[in-house]
Design a protein around this motif. Structure first.
Motif, mmCIF file in Angstrom:
data_model
loop_
_atom_site.group_PDB
_atom_site.id
_atom_site.type_symbol
_atom_site.label_atom_id
_atom_site.label_comp_id
_atom_site.label_asym_id
_atom_site.label_seq_id
_atom_site.Cartn_x
_atom_site.Cartn_y
_atom_site.Cartn_z
ATOM 1 N N THR A 74 -10.311 4.125 -0.358
ATOM 2 C CA THR A 74 -10.563 2.686 -0.462
ATOM 3 C C THR A 74 -10.285 2.154 -1.865
ATOM 4 O OG1 THR A 74 -12.940 3.108 -0.821
ATOM 5 C CG2 THR A 74 -12.235 2.620 1.427
ATOM 6 N N ARG A 75 -10.478 2.988 -2.880
ATOM 7 C CA ARG A 75 -10.168 2.552 -4.242
ATOM 8 C C ARG A 75 -8.662 2.328 -4.390
ATOM 9 N NH1 ARG A 75 -12.650 -0.183 -7.777
ATOM 10 N NH2 ARG A 75 -14.418 1.248 -8.054
ATOM 11 N N PHE A 76 -7.872 3.224 -3.833
ATOM 12 C CA PHE A 76 -6.420 3.106 -3.959
ATOM 13 C C PHE A 76 -5.847 2.000 -3.076
ATOM 14 C CE2 PHE A 76 -2.101 4.412 -2.522
ATOM 15 C CZ PHE A 76 -1.440 4.213 -3.724
ATOM 16 N N THR A 77 -6.319 1.903 -1.834
ATOM 17 C CA THR A 77 -5.711 0.951 -0.909
ATOM 18 C C THR A 77 -6.316 -0.445 -0.967
ATOM 19 O OG1 THR A 77 -7.169 1.700 0.896
ATOM 20 C CG2 THR A 77 -4.999 2.762 0.707
ATOM 21 N N LYS A 78 -7.599 -0.556 -1.385
ATOM 22 C CA LYS A 78 -8.262 -1.862 -1.396
ATOM 23 C C LYS A 78 -8.917 -2.200 -2.730
ATOM 24 C CE LYS A 78 -9.518 -1.211 3.483
ATOM 25 N NZ LYS A 78 -10.655 -1.068 4.433
ATOM 26 N N ASN A 79 -8.876 -1.252 -3.667
ATOM 27 C CA ASN A 79 -9.568 -1.385 -4.953
ATOM 28 C C ASN A 79 -11.050 -1.693 -4.740
ATOM 29 O OD1 ASN A 79 -9.764 -1.252 -7.743
ATOM 30 N ND2 ASN A 79 -9.356 -3.428 -8.023
ATOM 31 N N GLU A 80 -11.653 -0.940 -3.830
ATOM 32 C CA GLU A 80 -13.081 -1.095 -3.539
ATOM 33 C C GLU A 80 -13.784 0.244 -3.676
ATOM 34 O OE1 GLU A 80 -12.475 -4.582 -0.126
ATOM 35 O OE2 GLU A 80 -13.370 -2.645 0.426
ATOM 36 N N PHE A 81 -15.101 0.184 -3.917
ATOM 37 C CA PHE A 81 -15.923 1.395 -3.960
ATOM 38 C C PHE A 81 -17.217 1.101 -3.221
ATOM 39 C CE2 PHE A 81 -19.149 4.270 -5.577
ATOM 40 C CZ PHE A 81 -18.466 5.486 -5.662
ATOM 41 N N ASN A 82 -17.547 1.954 -2.271
ATOM 42 C CA ASN A 82 -18.751 1.761 -1.472
ATOM 43 C C ASN A 82 -19.811 2.763 -1.913
ATOM 44 O OD1 ASN A 82 -20.710 1.330 0.425
ATOM 45 N ND2 ASN A 82 -19.432 1.848 2.204
ATOM 46 N N HIS A 83 -20.863 2.271 -2.558
ATOM 47 C CA HIS A 83 -21.928 3.157 -3.034
ATOM 48 C C HIS A 83 -22.708 3.789 -1.884
ATOM 49 C CE1 HIS A 83 -21.721 2.251 -7.370
ATOM 50 N NE2 HIS A 83 -21.289 1.072 -6.967
ATOM 51 N N ASP A 84 -22.658 3.178 -0.724
ATOM 52 C CA ASP A 84 -23.414 3.688 0.429
ATOM 53 C C ASP A 84 -22.501 4.281 1.488
ATOM 54 O OD1 ASP A 84 -25.876 2.719 -0.648
ATOM 55 O OD2 ASP A 84 -25.273 0.712 -0.032
ATOM 56 N N SER A 85 -21.347 4.786 1.064
ATOM 57 C CA SER A 85 -20.394 5.292 2.054
ATOM 58 C C SER A 85 -20.987 6.463 2.829
ATOM 59 C CB SER A 85 -19.089 5.718 1.381
ATOM 60 O OG SER A 85 -19.320 6.732 0.435
ATOM 61 N N ARG A 86 -20.771 6.416 4.134
ATOM 62 C CA ARG A 86 -21.270 7.491 4.996
ATOM 63 C C ARG A 86 -20.209 8.565 5.145
ATOM 64 N NH1 ARG A 86 -23.181 3.586 9.992
ATOM 65 N NH2 ARG A 86 -24.586 2.232 8.807
ATOM 66 N N THR A 87 -20.636 9.713 5.643
ATOM 67 C CA THR A 87 -19.680 10.780 5.915
ATOM 68 C C THR A 87 -18.687 10.302 6.955
ATOM 69 O OG1 THR A 87 -21.311 12.492 5.444
ATOM 70 C CG2 THR A 87 -19.437 13.132 6.803
ATOM 71 N N THR A 88 -17.404 10.540 6.684
ATOM 72 C CA THR A 88 -16.365 10.160 7.636
ATOM 73 C C THR A 88 -16.513 10.995 8.894
ATOM 74 O OG1 THR A 88 -14.879 9.662 5.819
ATOM 75 C CG2 THR A 88 -13.870 9.966 7.985
ATOM 76 N N ILE A 89 -16.414 10.334 10.032
ATOM 77 C CA ILE A 89 -16.465 11.037 11.311
ATOM 78 C C ILE A 89 -15.126 10.814 11.997
ATOM 79 C CG2 ILE A 89 -17.602 11.215 13.540
ATOM 80 C CD1 ILE A 89 -20.139 10.212 12.239
ATOM 81 N N GLY A 90 -14.389 11.917 12.216
ATOM 82 C CA GLY A 90 -13.080 11.779 12.829
ATOM 83 C C GLY A 90 -12.037 11.451 11.778
ATOM 84 N N VAL A 91 -11.177 10.485 12.082
ATOM 85 C CA VAL A 91 -10.045 10.162 11.214
ATOM 86 C C VAL A 91 -10.018 8.676 10.886
ATOM 87 C CG1 VAL A 91 -7.518 10.062 11.089
ATOM 88 C CG2 VAL A 91 -8.626 12.023 12.150
ATOM 89 N N GLU A 92 -9.723 8.374 9.635
ATOM 90 C CA GLU A 92 -9.476 6.991 9.216
ATOM 91 C C GLU A 92 -8.194 6.988 8.403
ATOM 92 O OE1 GLU A 92 -12.775 5.836 6.849
ATOM 93 O OE2 GLU A 92 -14.235 5.957 8.474
ATOM 94 N N PHE A 93 -7.449 5.887 8.443
ATOM 95 C CA PHE A 93 -6.333 5.805 7.512
ATOM 96 C C PHE A 93 -6.087 4.365 7.107
ATOM 97 C CE2 PHE A 93 -2.620 4.054 9.692
ATOM 98 C CZ PHE A 93 -2.952 4.180 11.038
ATOM 99 N N SER A 94 -5.547 4.222 5.910
ATOM 100 C CA SER A 94 -5.189 2.916 5.367
ATOM 101 C C SER A 94 -3.797 3.020 4.775
ATOM 102 C CB SER A 94 -6.169 2.482 4.279
ATOM 103 O OG SER A 94 -7.457 2.257 4.809
ATOM 104 N N THR A 95 -3.156 1.875 4.605
ATOM 105 C CA THR A 95 -1.817 1.881 4.037
ATOM 106 C C THR A 95 -1.749 1.012 2.791
ATOM 107 O OG1 THR A 95 -1.101 0.018 5.391
ATOM 108 C CG2 THR A 95 -0.738 2.231 6.287
ATOM 109 N N ARG A 96 -0.792 1.327 1.955
ATOM 110 C CA ARG A 96 -0.497 0.491 0.801
ATOM 111 C C ARG A 96 0.997 0.599 0.513
ATOM 112 N NH1 ARG A 96 -2.841 0.973 -5.400
ATOM 113 N NH2 ARG A 96 -1.072 -0.094 -6.361
ATOM 114 N N THR A 97 1.618 -0.516 0.269
ATOM 115 C CA THR A 97 3.048 -0.534 -0.023
ATOM 116 C C THR A 97 3.256 -0.579 -1.536
ATOM 117 O OG1 THR A 97 3.484 -1.674 2.062
ATOM 118 C CG2 THR A 97 5.217 -1.735 0.405
ATOM 119 N N VAL A 98 4.136 0.308 -2.014
ATOM 120 C CA VAL A 98 4.344 0.487 -3.456
ATOM 121 C C VAL A 98 5.832 0.397 -3.772
ATOM 122 C CG1 VAL A 98 4.093 2.132 -5.358
ATOM 123 C CG2 VAL A 98 2.321 1.997 -3.599
ATOM 124 N N GLN A 99 6.152 -0.244 -4.895
ATOM 125 C CA GLN A 99 7.533 -0.278 -5.394
ATOM 126 C C GLN A 99 7.743 0.916 -6.310
ATOM 127 O OE1 GLN A 99 9.190 -3.101 -3.316
ATOM 128 N NE2 GLN A 99 10.328 -2.360 -5.081
#
Length: 212
Positions: free
Chosen positions: A28-53
């Motif tokens: 989330t820091r790389f794709t959204k520049n966010e940080f979640n102090h209360d992030s839960r354990t990931t269950i299963g799969v999540e993905f995000s995208t970011r386009t870079v030059q």
């Protein structure tokens, strides 16, 4: 800015490592520049995208994050399929998460392309006063395995951008050089592979992310 479809390459990069090392917050820091102090354990799969030059190319980076817990390991094959990069993450304040790096590396090479670009990432560098893994030790291990290495902090953003961009640059360099060799991975092949596994992942959270 162009539309989301205006890119030359799609590169799938996976985050691996034990539960609790901060993989989701790196994502989330790389794709959204966010940080979640209360992030839960990931269950299963999540993905995000970011386009870079990068140089003269527009690259869509598809970053996958999965649970580090043993009971979710059945998703392994689909998770690694089509991946051209990986960040193997450990927590610099928890030596056990570093000790498991070799096991994660074996699993990665058992399932992924042998030419995959891998970076060992010591996350939570902001916890320097609680450090149990010396940077020199981890760096030497990475060098012995032919891995890139960097310490990051998803909390204060230290080196997060640099880690992903360095991996992306190495992938781009490999793909560019391999396009002119026999058995190369072409941009079209990579794009199709990433798109296919991406479509498979769309349903995954619905099936595996309900709370128990």
């Amino acid at each position: 800015m162009g539309s989301d479809d205006s890119y030359n390459f799609v590169f799938k990069v996976v985050l691996i490592g034990e539960s609790g090392v901060g993989k989701s917050n790196l994502l989330t820091r790389f794709t959204k520049n966010e940080f979640n102090h209360d992030s839960r354990t990931t269950i299963g799969v999540e993905f995000s995208t970011r386009t870079v030059q990068l140089d003269n190319s527009t690259i869509k980076m598809q970053v996958w994050d999965t649970a580090g817990l043993e009971r979710y390991r059945a998703i392994t094959s689909a998770y690694y399929r089509g991946a051209v990069g990986a960040l193997l993450v450990y927590d610099i304040s928890k030596h056990l998460t570093y000790e498991s790096a070799e096991r994660w590396l074996k699993e990665l090479y058992d399932h992924a392309d042998p030419h995959i670009v891998v970076m060992l990432v010591g996350n939570k560098s902001d916890l320097r006063d609680m450090r149990t893994v010396p940077a020199e030790e981890a760096g030497a291990f990475a060098e012995s395995k032919g891995l890139m290495f960097m310490e990051t902090s998803a909390l204060d953003s230290t080196n997060v951008e640099a880690a992903f961009i360095d991996v992306l640059t190495a992938i781009h360099r490999k793909v560019a050089s391999r396009e002119v060799t026999r058995g190369s991975i072409s941009a079209v092949t990579l794009s199709a592979a990433a798109s296919r596994v991406g479509a498979e992942a769309q349903e995954e959270p619905k099936r595996c992310c309900s709370s128990s």
